[in-house]
Design a protein around this motif. Structure first.
Motif, PDB file in Angstrom:
ATOM      1  N   CYS A 164       0.838  -1.214   0.000  1.00 22.98           N
ATOM      2  CA  CYS A 164       0.000   0.000   0.000  1.00 22.98           C
ATOM      3  C   CYS A 164       0.867   1.257   0.000  1.00 22.98           C
ATOM      4  N   GLU A 165       1.934   1.244   0.811  1.00 20.98           N
ATOM      5  CA  GLU A 165       2.824   2.409   0.863  1.00 20.98           C
ATOM      6  C   GLU A 165       3.469   2.659  -0.490  1.00 20.98           C
ATOM      7  N   ARG A 166       3.898   1.576  -1.157  1.00 16.67           N
ATOM      8  CA  ARG A 166       4.532   1.736  -2.469  1.00 16.67           C
ATOM      9  C   ARG A 166       3.537   2.251  -3.505  1.00 16.67           C
ATOM     10  N   CYS A 167       2.263   1.990  -3.287  1.00 16.89           N
ATOM     11  CA  CYS A 167       1.216   2.495  -4.197  1.00 16.89           C
ATOM     12  C   CYS A 167       0.840   3.945  -3.893  1.00 16.89           C
ATOM     13  N   GLY A 168       1.320   4.445  -2.772  1.00 21.36           N
ATOM     14  CA  GLY A 168       0.956   5.799  -2.379  1.00 21.36           C
ATOM     15  C   GLY A 168      -0.324   5.884  -1.574  1.00 21.36           C
ATOM     16  N   ASP A 169      -0.871   4.720  -1.160  1.00 21.51           N
ATOM     17  CA  ASP A 169      -2.073   4.722  -0.320  1.00 21.51           C
ATOM     18  C   ASP A 169      -1.603   4.678   1.137  1.00 21.51           C
ATOM     19  N   TYR A 170      -1.195   5.848   1.635  1.00 27.31           N
ATOM     20  CA  TYR A 170      -0.566   5.908   2.953  1.00 27.31           C
ATOM     21  C   TYR A 170      -1.557   5.636   4.084  1.00 27.31           C
ATOM     22  N   GLU A 171      -2.794   6.007   3.879  1.00 23.87           N
ATOM     23  CA  GLU A 171      -3.814   5.758   4.909  1.00 23.87           C
ATOM     24  C   GLU A 171      -4.014   4.256   5.117  1.00 23.87           C
ATOM     25  N   GLN A 172      -4.127   3.523   4.009  1.00 26.88           N
ATOM     26  CA  GLN A 172      -4.313   2.075   4.129  1.00 26.88           C
ATOM     27  C   GLN A 172      -3.026   1.399   4.625  1.00 26.88           C
ATOM     28  N   ALA A 173      -1.886   1.923   4.204  1.00 26.61           N
ATOM     29  CA  ALA A 173      -0.615   1.384   4.690  1.00 26.61           C
ATOM     30  C   ALA A 173      -0.544   1.512   6.204  1.00 26.61           C
ATOM     31  N   GLU A 174      -0.904   2.691   6.709  1.00 30.72           N
ATOM     32  CA  GLU A 174      -0.891   2.916   8.161  1.00 30.72           C
ATOM     33  C   GLU A 174      -1.801   1.931   8.876  1.00 30.72           C
ATOM     34  N   LYS A 175      -2.994   1.703   8.339  1.00 29.27           N
ATOM     35  CA  LYS A 175      -3.931   0.762   8.968  1.00 29.27           C
ATOM     36  C   LYS A 175      -3.340  -0.642   9.033  1.00 29.27           C
ATOM     37  N   ASN A 176      -2.692  -1.055   7.957  1.00 28.53           N
ATOM     38  CA  ASN A 176      -2.133  -2.405   7.945  1.00 28.53           C
ATOM     39  C   ASN A 176      -0.931  -2.551   8.881  1.00 28.53           C
TER      40      ASN A 176
END
Length: 243
Positions: free
Chosen positions: A159-171
């Motif tokens: 998710c972080e590599r995709c730029g979806d930082y909100e979802q990365a944080e949740k995971n």
């Protein structure tokens, strides 16, 4: 002694050795079975699994590929073969193996998870996130024990590599709920925040925890230097960067 009788004895011996975790002697019996009967799919599969455990990936790939030629409906062999191919840095081949499984079997957590790992290795993070999302949905339907620390770490990283930082944080937060001292997730989430100039005090706390687990980890020291720099503490930051 008739060959089928001899191989039956060998199979029983191999089973005894496997139960006793004597993999070397088990492999010797299985090798003998395959020599006498190259079409024995079960012996080939067990040999491949043993080679996989020993990180002899070339042998494991050969045995598991032969298993699927002999027994194309044997679902576990597809996933083991894909795992071997990922370990060999053959992620494109792994996706081909998984696509063959997808054509034969119902959707499963393992199928989607391994697809996500393979896509991540190929830096195809959009599809990696898609597969990890599917894997999580399947797991929630009845295999929640599959939702482990490594799963959420890989999901968060994609998710972080995709730029979806909100979802990365949740995971990453889910990862840390399961294992609060998991250093890789502590550092990854802390650095992600630091790099974006967000939640800097919390980022420092996480990176400090990672360093408590691995005080000499160069990546974690670098992360601490960066977050301190972001906190306008350049002298303290320099100390970590020099380390």
């Amino acid at each position: 002694m008739l060959p089928f009788v001899r191989n039956d004895i060998r199979a029983k011996l191999a089973d005894i050795y496997l139960r006793d975790r004597n993999n070397k002697l088990a492999a010797e019996q299985l090798e003998a079975i395959v020599r006498d009967n190259p079409t024995d799919a079960q012996a080939s599969y067990l040999l491949g699994s043993l080679a996989y455990d020993q990180k002899d990936y070339a042998k494991a790939e050969d045995c598991l590929a032969r298993t699927l030629l002999l027994k194309p409906d044997f679902q576990p062999a597809y996933y083991d073969l894909a795992g071997v191919q990922i370990s060999e840095d053959k992620s494109s081949a792994a996706l081909e193996t998984l696509d063959k499984a997808r054509q034969r079997f119902q959707q499963s957590f393992v199928l989607e998870y391994l697809s996500g790992i393979a896509c991540s290795r190929l830096k195809d993070y959009t599809n990696a996130v898609r597969h990890f999302t599917a894997a999580e949905i399947v797991a929630h339907a009845g295999e929640t024990n599959r939702l482990t620390v490594p799963f959420y770490f890989q999901f968060g990283a994609a998710c972080e590599r995709c730029g979806d930082y909100e979802q990365a944080e949740k995971n990453f937060e889910k990862c840390l709920q399961l294992e609060p001292d998991y250093a890789e997730a502590l550092n990854y989430l802390g650095f992600m925040w630091a790099d974006r100039g967000e939640k800097l005090d919390r980022a420092r706390e996480l990176i400090a925890k990672a360093l408590k687990v691995e005080p000499k980890n160069a990546a974690y020291l670098d992360s601490m230097g960066w977050v301190l720099f972001r906190l306008k503490q350049p002298h303290e930051a320099l100390n970590y960067i020099l380390q």
